[in-house]
Design an enzyme around this catalytic site. Structure first.
Site, mmCIF file in Angstrom:
data_model
loop_
_atom_site.group_PDB
_atom_site.id
_atom_site.type_symbol
_atom_site.label_atom_id
_atom_site.label_comp_id
_atom_site.label_asym_id
_atom_site.label_seq_id
_atom_site.Cartn_x
_atom_site.Cartn_y
_atom_site.Cartn_z
ATOM 1 N N SER A 20 2.736 -4.107 1.978
ATOM 2 C CA SER A 20 1.387 -3.522 1.996
ATOM 3 C C SER A 20 1.366 -2.187 1.273
ATOM 4 O O SER A 20 0.450 -1.902 0.485
ATOM 5 C CB SER A 20 0.916 -3.339 3.445
ATOM 6 O OG SER A 20 0.782 -4.577 4.107
ATOM 7 N N ARG A 43 -0.776 5.755 3.704
ATOM 8 C CA ARG A 43 -0.859 5.161 5.038
ATOM 9 C C ARG A 43 -2.297 5.160 5.550
ATOM 10 O O ARG A 43 -2.706 4.241 6.273
ATOM 11 C CB ARG A 43 0.059 5.903 6.015
ATOM 12 C CG ARG A 43 0.268 5.158 7.327
ATOM 13 C CD ARG A 43 1.288 5.859 8.193
ATOM 14 N NE ARG A 43 2.643 5.638 7.758
ATOM 15 C CZ ARG A 43 3.427 4.646 8.207
ATOM 16 N NH1 ARG A 43 2.950 3.769 9.077
ATOM 17 N NH2 ARG A 43 4.673 4.536 7.789
ATOM 18 N N HIS A 46 -3.805 2.250 3.862
ATOM 19 C CA HIS A 46 -3.253 1.051 4.495
ATOM 20 C C HIS A 46 -3.946 0.750 5.821
ATOM 21 O O HIS A 46 -4.207 -0.413 6.159
ATOM 22 C CB HIS A 46 -1.755 1.257 4.710
ATOM 23 C CG HIS A 46 -1.091 0.214 5.544
ATOM 24 N ND1 HIS A 46 -0.773 0.415 6.870
ATOM 25 C CD2 HIS A 46 -0.688 -1.044 5.246
ATOM 26 C CE1 HIS A 46 -0.192 -0.672 7.349
ATOM 27 N NE2 HIS A 46 -0.129 -1.578 6.394
#
Length: 220
Positions: A20, A43, A46
């Site tokens: 990812s 992040r 994500h």
């Protein structure tokens, strides 16, 4: 495989997470973030599948270093809402001896907010101040602009000194304005998202990224 405390618990989970992150890296395109800042933005993307945070996320120059040092020193995290406390991995926090706190649902906080016709978020941050949790700690705001505005007031009027402020409240009333005010602070490091976008999910993602950076520093 060596155990990394700040990653997924299984190899399958780690592979999915790494893939990812690779997709985010490929699709995000050019960015102006440093090598230490990008893992935090990545992040956040994500966690939300929202690439607008590549650009909406801003950092005080000392923010990442301040956050990592606070974690390595076992300094507390004070959140505005319980959702952040629930979202951050307890084993990851325990690895560094970090405790996370929120007071917004405490009976005394609710009573004070009613008595002063204020918000619970304001009095929750005052309770954290009274307990000595703000100085040297990390303040994490993902929901309540009034919490962030109160922290800014405490910094400017009462010389409170958090090590890092993560200011990402979401919403339509005072959210953008509170983060604009945070951006004016020069002597306290901060991470923020510009405009109306924000939320506890983003704060949790940013904290997990800081925990991962702290572990990398620990093992270096």
């Amino acid at each position: 495989m060596n155990t990394i405390v700040t990653e997924q618990l299984t190899q399958a989970g780690q592979r999915i997470e790494h893939e990812s992150f690779s997709i985010v890296d490929r699709e995000a395109g050019p960015h102006c973030y440093t090598a230490e800042q990008w893992p935090i933005v990545r992040r956040m993307i994500h966690a939300t599948a929202d690439f607008e945070f590549n650009g909406l996320t801003r950092f005080h120059p000392d923010a990442v270093c301040a956050g990592v040092e606070a974690i390595l020193s076992g300094r507390p995290i004070v959140a505005d809402v319980e959702m952040i406390c629930v979202g951050v991995s307890r084993p990851r926090l325990a690895h560094f001896g970090v405790e996370i706190h929120q007071f917004i649902s405490d009976e005394d906080v609710i009573a004070q907010a009613r008595a002063t016709n204020s918000t619970r978020a304001v009095h929750a941050m005052r309770k954290a101040r009274d307990r000595g949790l703000l100085d040297g700690g990390i303040v994490a705001v993902g929901n309540a602009p009034t919490a962030l505005l109160e922290v800014i007031r405490l910094v400017s009027e009462e010389n409170v000194r958090p090590r890092l402020i993560v200011g990402m409240p979401v919403g339509f009333v005072s959210a953008a304005e509170s983060k604009a005010a945070l951006a004016e602070i020069v002597h306290i490091p901060w991470i923020l998202t510009e405009g109306r976008k924000g939320g506890s999910t983003l704060v949790v993602a940013a904290l997990h990224a800081l925990l991962a950076l702290a572990e990398a520093r620990q093992k270096a």
